[in-house]
Design an enzyme around this catalytic site. Structure first.
Site, PDB file in Angstrom:
ATOM      1  N   GLU A 151       0.823  -1.218   0.000  1.00 29.07           N
ATOM      2  CA  GLU A 151       0.000   0.000   0.000  1.00 29.07           C
ATOM      3  C   GLU A 151       0.856   1.267   0.000  1.00 29.07           C
ATOM      4  O   GLU A 151       0.811   2.080   0.935  1.00 29.07           O
ATOM      5  CB  GLU A 151      -0.947   0.005   1.204  1.00 29.07           C
ATOM      6  CG  GLU A 151      -1.990  -1.092   1.154  1.00 29.07           C
ATOM      7  CD  GLU A 151      -3.057  -0.966   2.237  1.00 29.07           C
ATOM      8  OE1 GLU A 151      -2.791  -0.300   3.253  1.00 29.07           O
ATOM      9  OE2 GLU A 151      -4.151  -1.536   2.054  1.00 29.07           O
ATOM     10  N   GLU A 307      -6.752  -7.581  -0.528  1.00 32.27           N
ATOM     11  CA  GLU A 307      -7.158  -7.540   0.881  1.00 32.27           C
ATOM     12  C   GLU A 307      -8.607  -7.089   0.957  1.00 32.27           C
ATOM     13  O   GLU A 307      -8.996  -6.136   0.278  1.00 32.27           O
ATOM     14  CB  GLU A 307      -6.349  -6.504   1.666  1.00 32.27           C
ATOM     15  CG  GLU A 307      -4.937  -6.848   1.982  1.00 32.27           C
ATOM     16  CD  GLU A 307      -4.284  -5.744   2.831  1.00 32.27           C
ATOM     17  OE1 GLU A 307      -4.994  -5.015   3.559  1.00 32.27           O
ATOM     18  OE2 GLU A 307      -3.063  -5.605   2.743  1.00 32.27           O
TER      19      GLU A 307
HETATM   20  C1  GAL Z   1      -4.554  -2.529   5.179  1.00 33.17           C
HETATM   21  C2  GAL Z   1      -3.116  -2.996   5.341  1.00 33.17           C
HETATM   22  C3  GAL Z   1      -3.031  -4.248   6.187  1.00 33.17           C
HETATM   23  C4  GAL Z   1      -3.879  -4.106   7.410  1.00 33.17           C
HETATM   24  C5  GAL Z   1      -5.303  -3.813   7.030  1.00 33.17           C
HETATM   25  C6  GAL Z   1      -6.198  -3.736   8.250  1.00 33.17           C
HETATM   26  O1  GAL Z   1      -4.610  -1.190   4.839  1.00 33.17           O
HETATM   27  O2  GAL Z   1      -2.494  -3.254   4.107  1.00 33.17           O
HETATM   28  O3  GAL Z   1      -1.688  -4.480   6.525  1.00 33.17           O
HETATM   29  O4  GAL Z   1      -3.377  -3.080   8.184  1.00 33.17           O
HETATM   30  O5  GAL Z   1      -5.332  -2.599   6.331  1.00 33.17           O
HETATM   31  O6  GAL Z   1      -7.458  -3.248   7.961  1.00 33.17           O
END
Ligand code: GAL
Length: 661
Positions: A151, A307
């Protein structure tokens, strides 16, 4: 045909942080991964401090064992380069490797992503780590994908330190060549800002009042490019030392600081992280828009949902869990809109650390839970959906969207404070979504020939190339609609003279001579046909130069004046119409451009078709909490339930069907 040569299936898995657990737990992890149908896990995202506990001292034995274990169990790795969070020793070695805010505050270790994008110390240490990883794991059979950093821009999209100031000056010299050209581009004749030496130029640090808009736009370009340089540095190491394995990094939807059009050219596949708020009713529509953006960024070659949350996160207020069925529904939304992989953050819920209360595939309560059952169900279903791979959504409509224009539009000092691009995009997008008309996003300079209709919400910054592209598009017989405050400035941020929107004036057959932004409490309406609709924020004073009037303002000083016009295929909307009026305009534009819905579905049912080489899959997604019935043509097979439906399908609340003939 799959995105990853090593995995000829829909990807399923999540971020896996085994370093948080004793190794005995790993055995249970892989057993459960197999039970859930996991075929890929993202490993090592935040492992730098463990992989290199002291400068130049690398420890890989645990990662060796982990990758072997995964491989032995038929699970692949999306191996991270671990550079998103430097270990504490880097800050001790060089405190200037830490980022500095606009106000001059240095951000210290103890959280994550604490690095200055211009720090040579950081870049050198990151490069050395990636070289080690590439040499050691480049040929590892478990490694199916490289996950560079994480990110980019999250938490620290910009750093205002002296190293960044020097880097920025260098970037400006490359862009403008001479100080004169630079001064001209930044309009430094204004407010005594003329620069006599490159060294006088600063990042837009905290200042007494409005900053120079051209400086702000170039700063945003620079910040996105500075991060891209870091990505490309890592990419070059991986290509050189570990060739043959696809390389990606995870995007973050409509993330303002990073110009993903520019970045997408450099990733082997587009991956995205999405966290729609389960408590926000509009989030399902916004999520679809993000999916469509990702499909478009990846040139319709398929993308990966890298994710998403299984249920709640820990950074919303409050952190509402996903209702049973909603995680599955959201996963199919992504799949319907071109995803070829569904992954989560994260595999096992953390016991400690700042994300203890973020949900996971294996929750704190273990596997006797409804969320685990949903994870297993989804994995089982996706394993049956190989036929999705290689199909794609075919959209006849594009929404024009450009990061540079977004940056320029939202620099303060505009006629109205309500000019926020995501709001404008979402208003138009929703109208297409509700009518189940597939939409791509496109850069204004992109080849638009595959589309019949383009809509440009608030395309404030318009280059000459984009203007001629749009003229060609309409001259070729297609339809384009522009909303207010489009075509106002050039790429430097200078107003284009000769009546707004100067570069589109001939195409649109109008000239806007004045802006009439509205106070929030002042009612405003337009009449379209027989119907009166509310509108918000903005009114243009439009003079006709050949266009015909489609709608007029119905009250106030502009009563009776044109609000919506058309000049052949070129439409203009001089206000922000309410959702009803936007829907009506979309109906008219779609009819005009001969663009059809995927299927006629009741409200709240999303219908999207993916197709290729004679294969066609219709995704029906019920966002409502009541059953919904959808009429379908002939007899069709639901790939999820195995049931055959004739003439109609009944969807459960939050239910999904994937139909094929
Ligand atoms: C994302 C990040 C992850 C984790 C996740 C939690 O932005 O890439 O590592 O932090 O959020 O919601």
């Amino acid at each position: 045909m799959s995105l990853l040569p090593k995995i000829p299936h829909v990807l399923y898995g999540g971020d896996y942080n085994p370093e948080q657990w004793p190794e005995e737990v790993w055995e249970e992890d892989v057993r459960l991964m197999r039970e859930a149908g996991v075929n890929i896990v993202t490993v090592g995202v935040f492992s730098w401090a463990l992989l290199e506990p002291r400068p130049g001292e690398y420890v890989f034995d645990w990662l060796d064992r982990l990758l072997e274990l995964l491989h032995a169990n038929g699970i692949h790795a999306d191996l991270a380069t671990a550079t998103a969070s430097p270990p504490p020793w880097l800050a001790k070695l060089d405190p200037e490797s830490l980022p500095v805010t606009r106000e001059g505050v240095r951000l210290w270790p103890g959280s994550r992503q604490h690095y200055c994008p211009s720090s040579v110390t950081y870049a050198d240490a990151a490069r050395a780590l990636v070289e080690q990883l590439a040499a050691r794991y480049g040929k590892h059979p478990a490694v199916a994908l490289w996950h560079v950093n994480n990110e980019y821009g999250c938490h620290v999209p910009a750093c205002y330190c002296d190293q960044c100031a020097a880097h920025f000056r260098h970037w400006l010299q490359e862009r403008y060549g001479s100080l004169d050209a630079f001064n001209e581009a930044w309009g430094t004749a204004f407010w005594s800002q003329r620069y006599g030496d490159w060294d006088e130029i600063q990042p837009p640090r905290a200042a007494p009042a409005f900053r120079n808009p051209s400086q702000e736009i170039d700063w945003q370009r620079f910040c996105s490019d500075a991060l891209l340089e870091l990505f490309l540095m890592e990419r070059a190491v991986l290509e050189r030392d570990a060739p043959g394995t696809p390389i990606t990094t995870n995007f973050m939807s409509f993330f303002k600081p990073v110009d993903y059009w520019k970045w997408a050219r450099h990733v082997d596949l587009v991956a995205d992280d999405e966290y729609p708020d389960p408590a926000e009713p509009s989030s399902a529509v916004d999520f679809s828009a993000s999916c469509d953006l990702m499909r478009s960024l990846g040139s319709r070659a398929g993308w990966v949902l890298m994710e998403q949350a299984v249920s709640a996160v820990n950074w919303l207020t409050p952190n509402v869990p996903k209702h049973p069925g909603k995680m599955r529904l959201g996963s199919y939304q992504a799949l319907a809109r071109g995803a070829e992989g569904i992954l989560f953050f994260q595999w096992r819920a953390s016991q400690f650390g700042a994300e203890q209360f973020v949900s996971a595939m294996v929750p704190h309560a273990g596997t006797s839970t409804r969320s685990w059952r949903e994870v297993v169900q989804l994995g089982g279903e996706l394993a049956q959906l190989d036929s999705v791979l290689g199909t794609q959504v075919e959209a006849d409509v594009a929404l024009l969207f450009d990061w540079e224009s977004w940056w320029a539009l939202e620099v303060p000092g505009k006629p109205s404070p309500n000019l926020l691009l995501p709001d404008q995009i979402k208003r138009w997008y929703r109208a297409f979504w509700e009518q189940n008309i597939a939409v791509d996003f496109a850069h204004p300079e992109a080849d638009l020939s595959r589309y019949r209709l383009v809509v440009a919400p608030n395309l404030y910054l318009l280059t000459d190339d984009a203007a001629s592209n749009l003229e060609r598009f309409v001259d070729g017989g297609s339809t384009a609609a522009f909303s207010f405050f489009s075509g106002i400035v050039d790429s430097r941020g200078h107003v284009r003279l000769g009546g707004y929107p100067a570069p589109l004036r001939k195409l649109l057959g109008i000239v806007v001579t004045e802006f009439w932004p509205l106070p929030d409490d002042e009612p405003c309406s337009i009449v379209l046909g027989e119907q009166r609709y509310a509108c918000e924020h903005w009114r243009d004073w439009i003079e006709l130069e050949g266009a015909e009037v489609v709608g007029t303002f119905a009250d106030g000083w502009l009563e009776g004046r044109p609000a919506v016009t058309r000049n052949g295929g070129a439409w203009y909307v001089g206000t922000r119409p309410n959702p009803g009026a936007t829907a009506e305009l979309v109906r008219r534009l779609a009819t005009e451009a001969k663009v059809a819905s995927s299927v006629a579905a009741p409200p709240g049912v999303e219908a999207v078709r993916r197709s290729a080489d004679g294969r066609s899959l219709l995704f029906l997604l019920n966002h409502g909490s009541q059953e919904a019935s959808v009429e379908i043509a002939g007899e069709q097979l639901d790939l999820l339930s195995g049931a055959k439906h004739s003439g109609r399908v009944v969807l459960d609340p939050f239910g999904v069907a994937v139909l094929t003939t």
